[in-house]
Enzyme design. Structure first.
Site, mmCIF file in Angstrom:
data_model
loop_
_atom_site.group_PDB
_atom_site.id
_atom_site.type_symbol
_atom_site.label_atom_id
_atom_site.label_comp_id
_atom_site.label_asym_id
_atom_site.label_seq_id
_atom_site.Cartn_x
_atom_site.Cartn_y
_atom_site.Cartn_z
ATOM 1 N N ALA A 15 0.848 -1.198 0.000
ATOM 2 C CA ALA A 15 0.000 0.000 0.000
ATOM 3 C C ALA A 15 0.879 1.242 0.000
ATOM 4 O O ALA A 15 1.778 1.377 0.844
ATOM 5 C CB ALA A 15 -0.903 0.001 1.225
ATOM 6 N N LYS A 50 9.301 4.254 15.537
ATOM 7 C CA LYS A 50 9.634 4.583 16.938
ATOM 8 C C LYS A 50 8.804 5.746 17.475
ATOM 9 O O LYS A 50 8.436 5.766 18.642
ATOM 10 C CB LYS A 50 11.119 4.892 17.090
ATOM 11 N N GLU A 94 11.670 -4.662 15.994
ATOM 12 C CA GLU A 94 13.140 -4.698 16.050
ATOM 13 C C GLU A 94 13.761 -3.522 15.299
ATOM 14 O O GLU A 94 14.815 -2.995 15.693
ATOM 15 C CB GLU A 94 13.644 -6.025 15.456
ATOM 16 N N VAL A 119 14.700 0.602 16.835
ATOM 17 C CA VAL A 119 15.896 1.099 17.526
ATOM 18 C C VAL A 119 17.120 0.429 16.937
ATOM 19 O O VAL A 119 17.185 -0.803 16.853
ATOM 20 C CB VAL A 119 15.843 0.784 19.047
ATOM 21 N N GLY A 174 18.412 0.316 13.873
ATOM 22 C CA GLY A 174 18.438 -0.202 12.499
ATOM 23 C C GLY A 174 18.646 -1.703 12.445
ATOM 24 O O GLY A 174 17.813 -2.487 12.911
ATOM 25 N N GLY A 211 24.170 12.891 2.940
ATOM 26 C CA GLY A 211 22.856 12.236 3.038
ATOM 27 C C GLY A 211 22.565 11.630 4.403
ATOM 28 O O GLY A 211 21.559 10.944 4.564
ATOM 29 N N ASP A 257 14.826 12.053 18.197
ATOM 30 C CA ASP A 257 14.879 10.664 17.709
ATOM 31 C C ASP A 257 15.490 9.754 18.787
ATOM 32 O O ASP A 257 14.948 8.684 19.101
ATOM 33 C CB ASP A 257 15.730 10.641 16.424
ATOM 34 N N LYS A 284 13.868 6.517 21.172
ATOM 35 C CA LYS A 284 14.512 5.208 21.296
ATOM 36 C C LYS A 284 14.837 4.908 22.755
ATOM 37 O O LYS A 284 14.713 3.766 23.210
ATOM 38 C CB LYS A 284 15.776 5.176 20.430
HETATM 39 N N1 HSE Z 1 17.717 9.508 11.805
HETATM 40 C C1 HSE Z 1 18.188 8.349 12.507
HETATM 41 C C2 HSE Z 1 19.685 8.449 12.705
HETATM 42 C C3 HSE Z 1 17.913 7.056 11.815
HETATM 43 O O1 HSE Z 1 20.324 9.412 12.289
HETATM 44 O O2 HSE Z 1 20.198 7.532 13.318
HETATM 45 C C4 HSE Z 1 16.527 6.576 12.022
HETATM 46 O O3 HSE Z 1 16.265 6.341 13.355
#
Ligand code: HSE
Length: 437
Positions: free
Chosen positions: A46, A106, A130, A133, A135, A188, A202, A206
């Site tokens: 989707a 998250k 999983e 947090v 990756g 990036g 962020d 976490k």
């Molecule tokens: N933006 C986050 C980071 C990755 O820089 O680790 C996604 O949680």
């Protein structure tokens, strides 16, 4: 050839992680079927725009804009659209339809986690996360399952790759904050609006997730103390280096005892901190993540790897898909979230740690004694003092760096407030906590 039963997997979102999840599911279908004991059939994806260009080529007939229809026909729903709405509504619909749900969201878990876990428990479904947090790093399952018989005392996590990249550039390449952020943006790592990363939002989400799991206690993101890295200067990083430290943005979750009441509680905080160059976390460079856990029986453990990235995070999502699929094959209720300990979440003023305070002061007789008196007046014990003056000694000021023994945040804050208002102190240049000792 074995004819496996089929489990329908609905994917919501086809961004950098979602498109990799889809392509891995399609590519490794036979291998996954053999591992799971059921064929994982990607029933659809989707998306908002079926014509959008994807990171990897995927069969066009899989795409639909009708998320609800896809969800109600699925055994497993993978939510990778991010944000709060409609992700929350879709996950609730999936759980209510009896599907297990996998998410990497998250922000949603940090704000609506308890309501979604309750819903999952009511209907006997599972919510896996999983990818939320660290990756690719397995950290949720180790905390939820592997360490469930132990007692975690503390977690120190580098859980944001963007800020680790910036602080690492400041340390390794000597860049100031703005240049390091520009480098992170050009490569990036940092988003166009980097606020969520550099202001610690962020990492705080976490931290709330990790603390909740580690201490079997609901720790909402609103209870996580948060400071970002925008105030860290090249001078802070250089001074730290000379003293044998590196500056890292840490998510710190720990059991603490309230010194006033003797009650055990938990605390979760995110802020820049000084970490000894001997500590394993000091070796985490670039945009990598690592989570260092201190558990009573297991001792110290470190989980390290890529904290972001499409295919890396897809690995964590697929691990959850396999777990969910195995549960469908063998049955059983799965693992419920445990908030059995339900410890009080204590405020930042209850924590204790060591501090390094940098002051610009007037260089004249009696100033050192006066400043030492401010520390002792608030019950903060000084461990170390370093003084430096400008090379030509011309401006009548000195820089004082004062390292403390362990002190409470409340006492240290009161000390700094008194220092800032005292006549020989021209400025409080930085206050950094020393962690991992
Ligand atoms: N933006 C986050 C980071 C990755 O820089 O680790 C996604 O949680």
């Amino acid at each position: 050839m074995i004819e496996y039963r089929t489990l329908r997997v609905a994917l919501l979102g086809a961004g950098s992680v979602g498109s990799r999840v889809a392509s891995l599911l399609l590519e490794h279908g036979d291998e996954l079927a053999a591992r799971v004991g059921a064929r994982l059939h990607l029933s659809g994806i989707a998306v908002r725009d079926t014509a959008a260009v994807r990171d990897v080529a995927l069969p066009q007939e899989l795409f639909t804009t009708d998320a609800r229809e896809l969800i109600v026909g699925a055994d497993i729903v993978v939510e990778l659209i991010g944000g709060i709405e409609p992700a929350r509504e879709y996950i609730a619909l999936a759980l209510a339809s009896g599907a297990d749900v996998i998410t990497g969201n998250k922000a949603l878990l940090a704000t609506h986690g308890p309501e979604l876990f309750d819903l999952a428990e009511q209907v006997g479904a599972q919510l896996y996360y999983e990818a939320a947090v660290g990756g690719a790093i397995p950290i949720i399952r180790p905390l939820r399952d592997s360490l469930a018989g132990d007692r975690v005392d503390r977690i120190l996590g580098i859980v944001n790759g963007t800020t680790n990249f910036i602080l690492d550039r400041m340390d390794v390449a000597g860049e100031d904050f703005d240049d390091a952020l520009a480098t992170a943006t050009a490569l990036g790592y940092a988003e166009a609006d980097p606020t969520g990363d550099i202001e610690g939002f962020d990492a705080a989400q976490k931290a709330g997730i990790l603390a909740s799991l580690a201490f079997h206690t609901t720790v909402p993101v609103t209870a996580v103390h948060r400071e970002g890295i925008t105030g860290i200067t090249a001078a802070d990083v250089e001074s730290a280096r000379k003293a044998g430290y590196v500056v890292k943005l840490l998510a710190i979750c720990e059991r603490i005892v309230d010194a006033d009441t003797g009650v055990e509680g938990v605390s979760a905080r995110v802020h820049p901190a000084l970490v000894s160059r001997q500590h394993p976390l000091a070796a985490v460079h670039g945009a990598n993540n690592a989570v260092f856990i201190e558990a009573q029986a297991a001792g110290s453990l470190m989980f390290y790897g890529a904290g972001a990235g499409g295919v890396e995070t897809a690995s964590a999502v697929l691990g959850d898909v396999v777990s969910a699929a195995r549960r469908h094959v063998v049955g059983g209720p799965g693992v419920a979230e445990s908030t059995s300990a339900n410890l009080p979440v204590l405020g930042m003023d209850r924590i204790t740690t060591r501090y390094r305070v940098t002051l610009q002061v007037l260089d004249r007789p009696g100033v050192l004694a006066q400043i030492a008196g401010v520390f002792s007046g608030h019950g903060v014990s000084v461990e170390q003092v370093e003084q430096s003056v400008p090379e030509d000694g011309s401006d009548g000021t000195a820089t004082l760096v004062i390292g403390t023994h362990r002190a409470s945040e409340a006492d240290l804050s009161a000390t700094v407030a008194t220092l800032a208002a005292s006549e020989p102190v021209q400025s409080v240049q930085s206050v950094l906590r020393i962690e991992g000792e």
